[in-house]
Design a protein around this motif. Sequence first.
Motif, PDB file in Angstrom:
ATOM      1  N   PHE A  16       0.838  -1.214   0.000  1.00 39.13           N
ATOM      2  CA  PHE A  16       0.000   0.000   0.000  1.00 39.13           C
ATOM      3  C   PHE A  16       0.865   1.254   0.000  1.00 39.13           C
ATOM      4  CE2 PHE A  16      -3.499  -2.718   1.567  1.00 39.13           C
ATOM      5  CZ  PHE A  16      -4.516  -2.259   0.741  1.00 39.13           C
ATOM      6  N   TYR A  17       1.999   1.173   0.693  1.00 39.99           N
ATOM      7  CA  TYR A  17       2.876   2.358   0.762  1.00 39.99           C
ATOM      8  C   TYR A  17       3.208   2.862  -0.640  1.00 39.99           C
ATOM      9  CZ  TYR A  17       3.814   1.085   5.670  1.00 39.99           C
ATOM     10  OH  TYR A  17       3.701   0.795   6.991  1.00 39.99           O
ATOM     11  N   SER A  18       3.504   1.911  -1.534  1.00 41.01           N
ATOM     12  CA  SER A  18       3.874   2.299  -2.898  1.00 41.01           C
ATOM     13  C   SER A  18       2.688   2.919  -3.625  1.00 41.01           C
ATOM     14  CB  SER A  18       4.335   1.076  -3.701  1.00 41.01           C
ATOM     15  OG  SER A  18       5.491   0.531  -3.147  1.00 41.01           O
ATOM     16  N   ASP A  52       1.944   4.790  10.805  1.00 41.51           N
ATOM     17  CA  ASP A  52       3.164   4.518  11.572  1.00 41.51           C
ATOM     18  C   ASP A  52       3.286   3.077  12.054  1.00 41.51           C
ATOM     19  OD1 ASP A  52       5.537   5.157  12.735  1.00 41.51           O
ATOM     20  OD2 ASP A  52       4.656   5.785  14.648  1.00 41.51           O
ATOM     21  N   CYS A  53       3.431   2.185  11.107  1.00 38.81           N
ATOM     22  CA  CYS A  53       3.507   0.763  11.454  1.00 38.81           C
ATOM     23  C   CYS A  53       4.947   0.268  11.288  1.00 38.81           C
ATOM     24  CB  CYS A  53       2.564  -0.009  10.535  1.00 38.81           C
ATOM     25  SG  CYS A  53       2.381  -1.723  11.006  1.00 38.81           S
ATOM     26  N   ASP A  54       5.296  -0.755  12.067  1.00 36.14           N
ATOM     27  CA  ASP A  54       6.669  -1.308  12.013  1.00 36.14           C
ATOM     28  C   ASP A  54       7.044  -1.801  10.609  1.00 36.14           C
ATOM     29  OD1 ASP A  54       6.486  -0.962  14.664  1.00 36.14           O
ATOM     30  OD2 ASP A  54       6.178  -3.095  15.149  1.00 36.14           O
ATOM     31  N   CYS A  55       6.044  -2.222   9.859  1.00 39.13           N
ATOM     32  CA  CYS A  55       6.347  -2.841   8.558  1.00 39.13           C
ATOM     33  C   CYS A  55       6.973  -1.851   7.582  1.00 39.13           C
ATOM     34  CB  CYS A  55       5.099  -3.486   7.952  1.00 39.13           C
ATOM     35  SG  CYS A  55       3.833  -2.320   7.448  1.00 39.13           S
ATOM     36  N   LYS A  56       6.895  -0.567   7.883  1.00 41.09           N
ATOM     37  CA  LYS A  56       7.458   0.454   6.994  1.00 41.09           C
ATOM     38  C   LYS A  56       8.977   0.246   6.831  1.00 41.09           C
ATOM     39  CE  LYS A  56       7.150   4.452   4.733  1.00 41.09           C
ATOM     40  NZ  LYS A  56       8.476   4.925   4.628  1.00 41.09           N
ATOM     41  N   HIS A  62      -0.877  -5.665  -0.129  1.00 38.25           N
ATOM     42  CA  HIS A  62      -0.895  -5.734   1.332  1.00 38.25           C
ATOM     43  C   HIS A  62       0.369  -5.132   1.930  1.00 38.25           C
ATOM     44  CE1 HIS A  62       1.289  -9.461   0.238  1.00 38.25           C
ATOM     45  NE2 HIS A  62       1.873  -9.378   1.411  1.00 38.25           N
ATOM     46  N   ASN A  63       0.214  -4.676   3.170  1.00 35.29           N
ATOM     47  CA  ASN A  63       1.364  -4.281   3.995  1.00 35.29           C
ATOM     48  C   ASN A  63       1.598  -5.379   5.007  1.00 35.29           C
ATOM     49  OD1 ASN A  63       1.581  -1.881   2.683  1.00 35.29           O
ATOM     50  ND2 ASN A  63       1.061  -0.579   4.413  1.00 35.29           N
ATOM     51  N   CYS A  64       0.930  -5.231   6.192  1.00 33.46           N
ATOM     52  CA  CYS A  64       1.032  -6.290   7.193  1.00 33.46           C
ATOM     53  C   CYS A  64      -0.320  -6.388   7.895  1.00 33.46           C
ATOM     54  CB  CYS A  64       2.162  -6.002   8.183  1.00 33.46           C
ATOM     55  SG  CYS A  64       1.724  -4.813   9.471  1.00 33.46           S
ATOM     56  N   LEU A  65      -0.493  -7.450   8.665  1.00 30.47           N
ATOM     57  CA  LEU A  65      -1.796  -7.691   9.297  1.00 30.47           C
ATOM     58  C   LEU A  65      -2.225  -6.539  10.209  1.00 30.47           C
ATOM     59  CD1 LEU A  65      -1.565 -11.472  10.192  1.00 30.47           C
ATOM     60  CD2 LEU A  65      -3.044 -10.371   8.501  1.00 30.47           C
ATOM     61  N   LYS A  66      -1.224  -5.840  10.762  1.00 30.70           N
ATOM     62  CA  LYS A  66      -1.546  -4.763  11.704  1.00 30.70           C
ATOM     63  C   LYS A  66      -2.142  -3.534  11.014  1.00 30.70           C
ATOM     64  CE  LYS A  66       2.246  -4.652  14.303  1.00 30.70           C
ATOM     65  NZ  LYS A  66       3.267  -3.915  15.021  1.00 30.70           N
ATOM     66  N   CYS A  67      -1.677  -3.219   9.815  1.00 31.31           N
ATOM     67  CA  CYS A  67      -2.115  -1.946   9.232  1.00 31.31           C
ATOM     68  C   CYS A  67      -2.955  -2.070   7.961  1.00 31.31           C
ATOM     69  CB  CYS A  67      -0.922  -1.013   9.007  1.00 31.31           C
ATOM     70  SG  CYS A  67       0.209  -1.573   7.724  1.00 31.31           S
ATOM     71  N   ASP A  68      -3.161  -3.296   7.462  1.00 32.45           N
ATOM     72  CA  ASP A  68      -3.896  -3.437   6.194  1.00 32.45           C
ATOM     73  C   ASP A  68      -5.307  -2.830   6.241  1.00 32.45           C
ATOM     74  OD1 ASP A  68      -1.973  -4.546   4.582  1.00 32.45           O
ATOM     75  OD2 ASP A  68      -2.489  -6.615   5.075  1.00 32.45           O
TER      76      ASP A  68
HETATM   77 ZN   LIG Z   1       2.032  -2.618   8.828  1.00 36.82          ZN
END
Ligand SMILES: [Zn+2]
Length: 363
Positions: free
Chosen positions: A282-284, A349-353, A317-323
């Motif tokens: 999603f970031y992209s 502001d998620c760790d997956c960044k 997808h990013n990660c389960l926490k921020c999707d």
């Molecule tokens: Zn995330």
Amino acid sequence: MKVSNENHQNPLGDFISSLRKKALRKKRELTNEQLEKPVSFWTKTDRLIDEIGKEFTIILRTKGCSWALGNYGGCSMCGYIQDANIKEVPSQYLIKQFDYALERKQNEIKDPQNNYILKIFNSGSFFDDSELDITVRMHIYRKIAEIKNIKEFVIESRVEYLTADQLSILKNNLKNKYIEIGIGLETTNDYIRNNYINKGLMYEKFLKAVDLCREYDIGVKAYLLFKPPFLNEQGAIDDCIDSITSLINLKVNSISINPLNIQKGSLAEYLWYQNRYRPPWFYSLFKCLKKAIKQEDLTNIRIVSDPSGAGTKRGIHNCLKCDDKMIQLLKDFVLNQDIHKLRDYKEVDCDCKIKYDMQRNYH
Ligand SMILES: [Zn+2]
Ligand code: SF4
């Protein structure tokens, strides 16, 4: 079979074709009962040209896309042929499929509270006679012409099936509705489109199709594929920014951005199984949209994105926490046509960044 052979020199075509044949061998034959019902149909909230309304989507089950069934095996990300019948579907069955969906939704659609956009997709080309012929098209036109709440009508086609005759019949039968034809352009870059996506389409032909649609006062919705195979995240961002910018300048009516999702039997699935492809982050996508679109652009053009499989490992997808938050931000942007809604993605502001930043130039 009338298919373009723009990319007959693409060696990927042979490989895709063999993957396709392998996947199709495993496919079960469909019963007559299955052929009387569409692949699926639904209603849900959607962005209409000037307002938030509802979409009514019907996916018809036809023989399947001629490009996918032909010698070049179809596009590298597409697995729609898995839902198709492969053998010709007689007109009376296609009419039954359409009526089946309409009968079950017509009370809802006639409720004056909402205006509707009707999308009829056949995972191929609406104007390809080997998929559905004029009898079916005329039946659909007649039925929907009577329904006042349907304000917009959208279909999809490869450009080789768009003819003056077809467009004039369509326009004459649906004078009071806004009509849009979805064209899978995927990117404005000919090299990426034909070598990485195996689309068999040159930008020049797309431009001619846009002109033809304009002659008949029919809108064009260009589909863009976000992160084709063989591009990393940064490559995908750059390619899509270029494409959106060109299409805004060209003044197409709508752009639909489709982040790649892994479909069965496709080259993208083959690469994904080998860890050589990851669906986009999603970031992209957000970075690309924010860079390419100015708020004032959205007064002249509708930009939508409703990613299949979002938040799953086969989809964007990013990660389960921020999707979930990301999916919501994208929805808010699309429904309101307000680019500022994406402003907040950095605040998630998620760790997956950190992982994303490390991978961006490699995967
Ligand atoms: Zn995330
Ligand atoms: S993306 Fe469209 S043109 Fe390409 S194979 Fe799939 S249905 Fe056919």
